[in-house]
Scaffold this motif. Structure first.
Motif, mmCIF file in Angstrom:
data_model
loop_
_atom_site.group_PDB
_atom_site.id
_atom_site.type_symbol
_atom_site.label_atom_id
_atom_site.label_comp_id
_atom_site.label_asym_id
_atom_site.label_seq_id
_atom_site.Cartn_x
_atom_site.Cartn_y
_atom_site.Cartn_z
ATOM 1 N N ALA A 278 -56.433 -29.449 10.174
ATOM 2 C CA ALA A 278 -56.408 -30.735 10.861
ATOM 3 C C ALA A 278 -56.294 -31.862 9.837
ATOM 4 N N ASN A 279 -55.390 -32.791 10.106
ATOM 5 C CA ASN A 279 -55.176 -33.942 9.236
ATOM 6 C C ASN A 279 -54.902 -35.156 10.104
ATOM 7 N N TRP A 280 -54.600 -36.275 9.456
ATOM 8 C CA TRP A 280 -54.227 -37.482 10.173
ATOM 9 C C TRP A 280 -52.711 -37.641 10.141
ATOM 10 N N GLN A 307 -59.429 -53.529 4.837
ATOM 11 C CA GLN A 307 -59.680 -52.993 3.502
ATOM 12 C C GLN A 307 -58.497 -52.103 3.087
ATOM 13 N N LYS A 308 -58.124 -52.242 1.832
ATOM 14 C CA LYS A 308 -57.040 -51.416 1.298
ATOM 15 C C LYS A 308 -57.647 -50.179 0.663
ATOM 16 N N VAL A 309 -57.210 -48.999 1.119
ATOM 17 C CA VAL A 309 -57.779 -47.747 0.617
ATOM 18 C C VAL A 309 -56.651 -46.826 0.159
ATOM 19 N N GLU A 328 -61.594 -40.608 5.932
ATOM 20 C CA GLU A 328 -62.783 -40.007 6.549
ATOM 21 C C GLU A 328 -63.723 -41.064 7.153
ATOM 22 N N LYS A 329 -63.825 -42.241 6.518
ATOM 23 C CA LYS A 329 -64.762 -43.269 6.987
ATOM 24 C C LYS A 329 -64.071 -44.406 7.733
#
Length: 357
Positions: A278-280, A307-309, A328-329
């Motif tokens: 499973a992924n995004w 926010q840049k991640v 994840e967050k």
């Protein structure tokens, strides 16, 4: 005069006091917010597909040439002509090869006479055993020369190796041609053994297996799709392209309006899809500064700031980019307006999109 001076001094001091006591203007700095669209995030088991492109071929294209050199006597086909197996396509001027065959026949006759004469002399103890054996060897050599000349005469003409079409004509009647130089290019398209020859990257090659199913399309037949399977994978890299060559063989009904070299594209579904983690899945427009294995996206957890991640990328598929780590967050992903954002920019949510199921 003194009262006048005092009056002027008082007036000047009053003006200075008025200037110094001018109330300060309070400015209100308003923070601009950037309108964006976001997408809610959730992991999902997505079935990967591999999008490839290439050219149609029958895998039996062949360059037809003469076994010997000479002057082309006739070319009896044109490009695009349908041919039958065994059909005469081209011939060389036969004068030279016929002379060689006739010369070889005469050599055989002479060697046979010499051998017969030596046999008779050997019986009378006039010729030696060595002379008899040499005569036999000379006869055998002459017979082999005749066999070779006859073989060359047979291939002083070109015949169709199978039913198919003439793809290209590379010579003309009256032209001198060397042995082995292609004169015609043909294929066996009448047998309908069509396939799409494509190129694969290292990652795609390792992911795909033989008999993986594919859906094939071509701009020559818009709106039509054809089924196929991955029938071959090269075991070595093509040094010219740096990719692996693979063939997708068409199954089921074959397209009729198709020709060798025509462009096509295919979507292959790997058999190992059932083991996909499973992924995004995020849209292309949400990704910033991607370098193949990583990139950046904007997220929001409070619907007020962005926010840049940094994220780790998986496969880049036909409709989306796979993210394996980094979200994840995160609660929501910014999918529109990212070009105007910086880290911790204030945002206004215009709409929220739910990921497709």
């Amino acid at each position: 005069m003194k009262p006048i001076h005092y009056f002027s001094l008082l007036l000047y001091m009053s003006i200075l006091a008025a200037c110094s006591s001018k109330p300060a203007v309070t400015s209100q700095i308003s923070t601009d917010t950037i309108p964006v669209k976001v997408m809610s995030l959730r992991k999902e088991n997505s079935k990967f597909t591999v999008a490839v492109s290439g050219q149609f071929t029958t895998d039996d294209e062949v360059m037809l040439s003469f076994k010997i050199g000479g002057i082309i006597n006739g070319l009896f086909v044109k490009e695009g002509d349908a041919v039958k197996k065994g059909q005469l396509l081209a011939t060389l001027n036969p004068v030279e090869i016929n002379a060689q065959v006739q010369q070889a026949k005469l050599s055989v006759e002479k060697a046979r006479r010499d051998y017969q004469r030596t046999q008779n002399l050997y019986k009378d103890s006039v010729a030696t055993l060595e002379q008899l054996q040499n005569g036999k060897t000379a006869l055998q050599q002459a017979q082999q020369q005749l066999s070779m000349a006859s073989f060359n005469r047979q291939y002083a003409e070109i015949r169709a190796p199978k039913n198919g079409y003439i793809l290209k004509k590379m010579a003309n009647a009256g032209q001198q041609i060397a042995a082995g130089t292609p004169a015609l290019q043909a294929n066996g398209a009448q047998a309908d053994h069509w396939m799409l020859r494509v190129s694969l990257s290292d990652n795609e090659w390792s992911m795909l297996r033989l008999k993986d199913e594919a859906v094939i399309e071509t701009t020559a037949l818009p709106g039509q799709q054809f089924n196929g399977i991955l029938s071959r994978k090269a075991e070595g890299v093509d040094p010219a392209t740096g990719t692996f060559t693979a063939d997708i063989t068409l199954t089921g009904p074959r397209p009729k309006a198709i020709a060798a070299g025509m462009f096509g594209k295919a979507t292959i579904s790997p058999q190992q899809n059932t083991q996909t983690a499973a992924n995004w899945q995020i849209p292309y427009e949400a990704l910033l500064d991607g370098d193949g294995s990583s990139g950046y996206v904007f997220i929001t957890n409070d619907n007020k700031t962005a926010q840049k991640v940094k994220v780790t990328l998986g496969r880049i598929d036909k409709n989306a980019v796979t993210v394996t780590q980094g979200l994840e967050k995160a609660k929501a992903l910014v999918i529109s307006g990212s070009a105007y954002l910086t880290h911790n920019s204030a945002i206004t949510i215009q709409s929220t999109v739910n990921p497709a199921k």
